[in-house]
Design a protein around this motif. Structure first.
Motif, PDB file in Angstrom:
ATOM      1  N   ILE A  45       0.861  -1.176   0.000  1.00  0.00           N
ATOM      2  CA  ILE A  45       0.000   0.000   0.000  1.00  0.00           C
ATOM      3  C   ILE A  45       0.902   1.231   0.000  1.00  0.00           C
ATOM      4  CG2 ILE A  45      -1.795   1.260   1.246  1.00  0.00           C
ATOM      5  CD1 ILE A  45      -2.594  -1.399   2.549  1.00  0.00           C
ATOM      6  N   LEU A  46       0.749   2.115  -0.966  1.00  0.00           N
ATOM      7  CA  LEU A  46       1.651   3.266  -1.035  1.00  0.00           C
ATOM      8  C   LEU A  46       0.987   4.457  -1.702  1.00  0.00           C
ATOM      9  CD1 LEU A  46       4.285   2.786  -3.882  1.00  0.00           C
ATOM     10  CD2 LEU A  46       2.348   1.249  -3.586  1.00  0.00           C
ATOM     11  N   GLY A  47       1.473   5.647  -1.323  1.00  0.00           N
ATOM     12  CA  GLY A  47       0.991   6.890  -1.908  1.00  0.00           C
ATOM     13  C   GLY A  47       0.342   7.790  -0.882  1.00  0.00           C
ATOM     14  N   SER A  48       0.578   9.104  -1.014  1.00  0.00           N
ATOM     15  CA  SER A  48       0.177  10.051   0.025  1.00  0.00           C
ATOM     16  C   SER A  48      -1.332  10.184   0.189  1.00  0.00           C
ATOM     17  CB  SER A  48       0.780  11.426  -0.266  1.00  0.00           C
ATOM     18  OG  SER A  48       0.307  11.925  -1.505  1.00  0.00           O
ATOM     19  N   GLU A  49      -2.107   9.854  -0.833  1.00  0.00           N
ATOM     20  CA  GLU A  49      -3.564   9.900  -0.704  1.00  0.00           C
ATOM     21  C   GLU A  49      -4.188   8.512  -0.809  1.00  0.00           C
ATOM     22  OE1 GLU A  49      -5.207  12.470   0.307  1.00  0.00           O
ATOM     23  OE2 GLU A  49      -3.360  13.635   0.352  1.00  0.00           O
ATOM     24  N   THR A  50      -3.382   7.489  -0.627  1.00  0.00           N
ATOM     25  CA  THR A  50      -3.902   6.120  -0.581  1.00  0.00           C
ATOM     26  C   THR A  50      -4.362   5.862   0.851  1.00  0.00           C
ATOM     27  OG1 THR A  50      -2.376   5.474  -2.333  1.00  0.00           O
ATOM     28  CG2 THR A  50      -3.370   3.706  -1.048  1.00  0.00           C
ATOM     29  N   ALA A  51      -5.678   5.772   1.054  1.00  0.00           N
ATOM     30  CA  ALA A  51      -6.210   5.832   2.417  1.00  0.00           C
ATOM     31  C   ALA A  51      -7.518   5.070   2.552  1.00  0.00           C
ATOM     32  CB  ALA A  51      -6.435   7.298   2.808  1.00  0.00           C
ATOM     33  N   VAL A  78       3.116  -7.521   4.554  1.00  0.00           N
ATOM     34  CA  VAL A  78       2.370  -6.298   4.227  1.00  0.00           C
ATOM     35  C   VAL A  78       3.315  -5.116   4.385  1.00  0.00           C
ATOM     36  CG1 VAL A  78       0.415  -4.806   4.797  1.00  0.00           C
ATOM     37  CG2 VAL A  78       0.198  -7.290   5.059  1.00  0.00           C
ATOM     38  N   VAL A  79       3.341  -4.221   3.392  1.00  0.00           N
ATOM     39  CA  VAL A  79       4.110  -2.974   3.483  1.00  0.00           C
ATOM     40  C   VAL A  79       3.159  -1.803   3.256  1.00  0.00           C
ATOM     41  CG1 VAL A  79       5.925  -1.557   2.450  1.00  0.00           C
ATOM     42  CG2 VAL A  79       6.277  -4.016   2.728  1.00  0.00           C
ATOM     43  N   VAL A  80       3.211  -0.809   4.161  1.00  0.00           N
ATOM     44  CA  VAL A  80       2.469   0.440   4.018  1.00  0.00           C
ATOM     45  C   VAL A  80       3.506   1.555   4.008  1.00  0.00           C
ATOM     46  CG1 VAL A  80       0.648   1.904   4.957  1.00  0.00           C
ATOM     47  CG2 VAL A  80       0.564  -0.570   5.327  1.00  0.00           C
ATOM     48  N   GLU A  81       3.539   2.373   2.956  1.00  0.00           N
ATOM     49  CA  GLU A  81       4.614   3.356   2.870  1.00  0.00           C
ATOM     50  C   GLU A  81       4.230   4.564   2.019  1.00  0.00           C
ATOM     51  OE1 GLU A  81       8.155   2.235   0.761  1.00  0.00           O
ATOM     52  OE2 GLU A  81       7.074   0.952  -0.639  1.00  0.00           O
ATOM     53  N   ALA A  82       5.207   5.494   1.928  1.00  0.00           N
ATOM     54  CA  ALA A  82       5.139   6.650   1.034  1.00  0.00           C
ATOM     55  C   ALA A  82       3.913   7.520   1.301  1.00  0.00           C
ATOM     56  CB  ALA A  82       5.180   6.193  -0.422  1.00  0.00           C
ATOM     57  N   GLY A  83       3.637   7.749   2.597  1.00  0.00           N
ATOM     58  CA  GLY A  83       2.563   8.652   2.963  1.00  0.00           C
ATOM     59  C   GLY A  83       1.182   8.064   3.059  1.00  0.00           C
ATOM     60  N   ALA A  84       1.030   6.793   2.793  1.00  0.00           N
ATOM     61  CA  ALA A  84      -0.298   6.165   2.921  1.00  0.00           C
ATOM     62  C   ALA A  84      -0.805   6.333   4.360  1.00  0.00           C
ATOM     63  CB  ALA A  84      -0.223   4.697   2.547  1.00  0.00           C
ATOM     64  N   VAL A 109       4.780  -7.229   9.013  1.00  0.00           N
ATOM     65  CA  VAL A 109       4.176  -5.968   8.580  1.00  0.00           C
ATOM     66  C   VAL A 109       5.236  -4.888   8.696  1.00  0.00           C
ATOM     67  CG1 VAL A 109       2.387  -4.245   8.997  1.00  0.00           C
ATOM     68  CG2 VAL A 109       1.882  -6.668   9.374  1.00  0.00           C
ATOM     69  N   GLU A 110       5.403  -4.100   7.642  1.00  0.00           N
ATOM     70  CA  GLU A 110       6.370  -3.009   7.638  1.00  0.00           C
ATOM     71  C   GLU A 110       5.646  -1.704   7.309  1.00  0.00           C
ATOM     72  OE1 GLU A 110      10.683  -1.901   5.558  1.00  0.00           O
ATOM     73  OE2 GLU A 110       9.634  -3.768   5.055  1.00  0.00           O
ATOM     74  N   VAL A 111       5.805  -0.699   8.177  1.00  0.00           N
ATOM     75  CA  VAL A 111       5.206   0.619   7.961  1.00  0.00           C
ATOM     76  C   VAL A 111       6.351   1.624   7.916  1.00  0.00           C
ATOM     77  CG1 VAL A 111       3.590   2.353   8.798  1.00  0.00           C
ATOM     78  CG2 VAL A 111       3.123  -0.073   9.205  1.00  0.00           C
ATOM     79  N   ARG A 112       6.501   2.315   6.793  1.00  0.00           N
ATOM     80  CA  ARG A 112       7.602   3.269   6.671  1.00  0.00           C
ATOM     81  C   ARG A 112       7.108   4.544   5.977  1.00  0.00           C
ATOM     82  NH1 ARG A 112      10.567  -1.192   2.929  1.00  0.00           N
ATOM     83  NH2 ARG A 112       9.564  -0.733   0.942  1.00  0.00           N
ATOM     84  N   SER A 113       7.459   5.669   6.576  1.00  0.00           N
ATOM     85  CA  SER A 113       7.037   6.970   6.045  1.00  0.00           C
ATOM     86  C   SER A 113       5.526   7.004   5.818  1.00  0.00           C
ATOM     87  CB  SER A 113       7.775   7.284   4.737  1.00  0.00           C
ATOM     88  OG  SER A 113       9.165   7.282   4.933  1.00  0.00           O
ATOM     89  N   ALA A 114       4.769   6.500   6.774  1.00  0.00           N
ATOM     90  CA  ALA A 114       3.311   6.446   6.674  1.00  0.00           C
ATOM     91  C   ALA A 114       2.728   6.728   8.052  1.00  0.00           C
ATOM     92  CB  ALA A 114       2.854   5.093   6.153  1.00  0.00           C
ATOM     93  N   SER A 144      11.601   4.815   9.173  1.00  0.00           N
ATOM     94  CA  SER A 144      11.639   5.939   8.226  1.00  0.00           C
ATOM     95  C   SER A 144      10.552   6.973   8.500  1.00  0.00           C
ATOM     96  CB  SER A 144      11.519   5.418   6.785  1.00  0.00           C
ATOM     97  OG  SER A 144      12.544   4.500   6.495  1.00  0.00           O
ATOM     98  N   GLY A 145      10.427   7.339   9.772  1.00  0.00           N
ATOM     99  CA  GLY A 145       9.484   8.391  10.121  1.00  0.00           C
ATOM    100  C   GLY A 145       8.033   7.976  10.196  1.00  0.00           C
ATOM    101  N   ALA A 146       7.774   6.703  10.351  1.00  0.00           N
ATOM    102  CA  ALA A 146       6.386   6.255  10.559  1.00  0.00           C
ATOM    103  C   ALA A 146       5.825   6.934  11.811  1.00  0.00           C
ATOM    104  CB  ALA A 146       6.323   4.741  10.703  1.00  0.00           C
ATOM    105  N   ALA A 147       4.607   7.477  11.728  1.00  0.00           N
ATOM    106  CA  ALA A 147       4.099   8.282  12.840  1.00  0.00           C
ATOM    107  C   ALA A 147       2.617   8.027  13.091  1.00  0.00           C
ATOM    108  CB  ALA A 147       4.310   9.768  12.552  1.00  0.00           C
TER     109      ALA A 147
END
Length: 207
Positions: A45-51, A78-84, A109-114, A144-147
């Motif tokens: 799952i990736l992309g800043s407006e993927t929600a 599962v990977v969630v990244e790039a602002g998702a 499960v990996e969450v990065r920059s998301a 990577s800044g997951a918050a």
């Protein structure tokens, strides 16, 4: 083809380019997806407006009957990244069931920059029957800044590194929920390294 040989894709399921409000999986027994044998991630799952997408009641790395070993997935389960953001991996307020996430060559499960994603009520590293089925790296990896992500109600066991790893400036993530319900807590046992490992500059406010 007899259905017994895994002929995987590069990625099992990919949700991107601002895709929203999709459901991958089913709340009905016997209708779960098998997502396994892929060369990279099981679900990406990736992309800043993927929600607002839900990944629920899938068998990621094995089959529902546990009879067919498919070799997991070549990346993470599962990977969630790039602002998702605001995606649910597992159970949510609508009462969907969690996923079984096993045998990955990366993390479960990996969450990065998301941000603001939920990982809840999944079985990560162990089959429902109790059979050991660990992922090769961390059970859950926030990096990577997951918050502001929430990790609660999961069974995280038998993984090749830490049960939960938080690093690289990831901040304000909740590992478990305050409450009186057993579903608020993670069970983190039998992993090869730490149960929960938080490290690195800027990895603040997690817990």
């Amino acid at each position: 083809l007899d259905g017994l040989l895994a002929l995987g894709n590069q990625v099992g399921v990919e949700i991107r380019e601002n895709a929203q409000s999709n459901v991958v999986g089913s709340i009905l027994s016997g209708e779960a997806n098998t997502i396994a044998g892929n060369r990279s991630h099981g679900v990406h799952i990736l992309g800043s407006e993927t929600a607002f997408n839900r990944i629920v009641h899938n068998f990621i790395g094995t089959t529902e009957d546990e009879l067919l070993y498919t070799g997991g997935n070549g990346g993470s389960g599962v990977v969630v990244e790039a602002g998702a953001h605001d995606n649910d991996i597992g159970q949510d307020s609508a009462g969907y069931l969690g996923n079984v996430i096993v045998f990955s060559q990366g993390a479960g499960v990996e969450v990065r920059s998301a941000r603001k994603n939920i990982v809840a009520s999944n079985r990560i590293g162990q089959l429902p029957s109790g059979q050991v089925a660990g992922n090769q790296r961390h059970g859950v990896h926030l990096r990577s800044g997951a918050a502001e992500n929430e990790i609660f109600g999961n069974w995280i066991a038998n993984n090749g590194d830490s049960g939960v790893r938080v690093e690289e400036g990831s901040l304000n993530n909740a590992i478990g929920r305050d409450g009186f319900s057993g579903g608020d807590f993670n069970v983190i046992v039998g992993n090869s390294s730490h149960g929960v490992h938080i490290s690195g500059q800027g990895s603040n406010g997690n817990g």
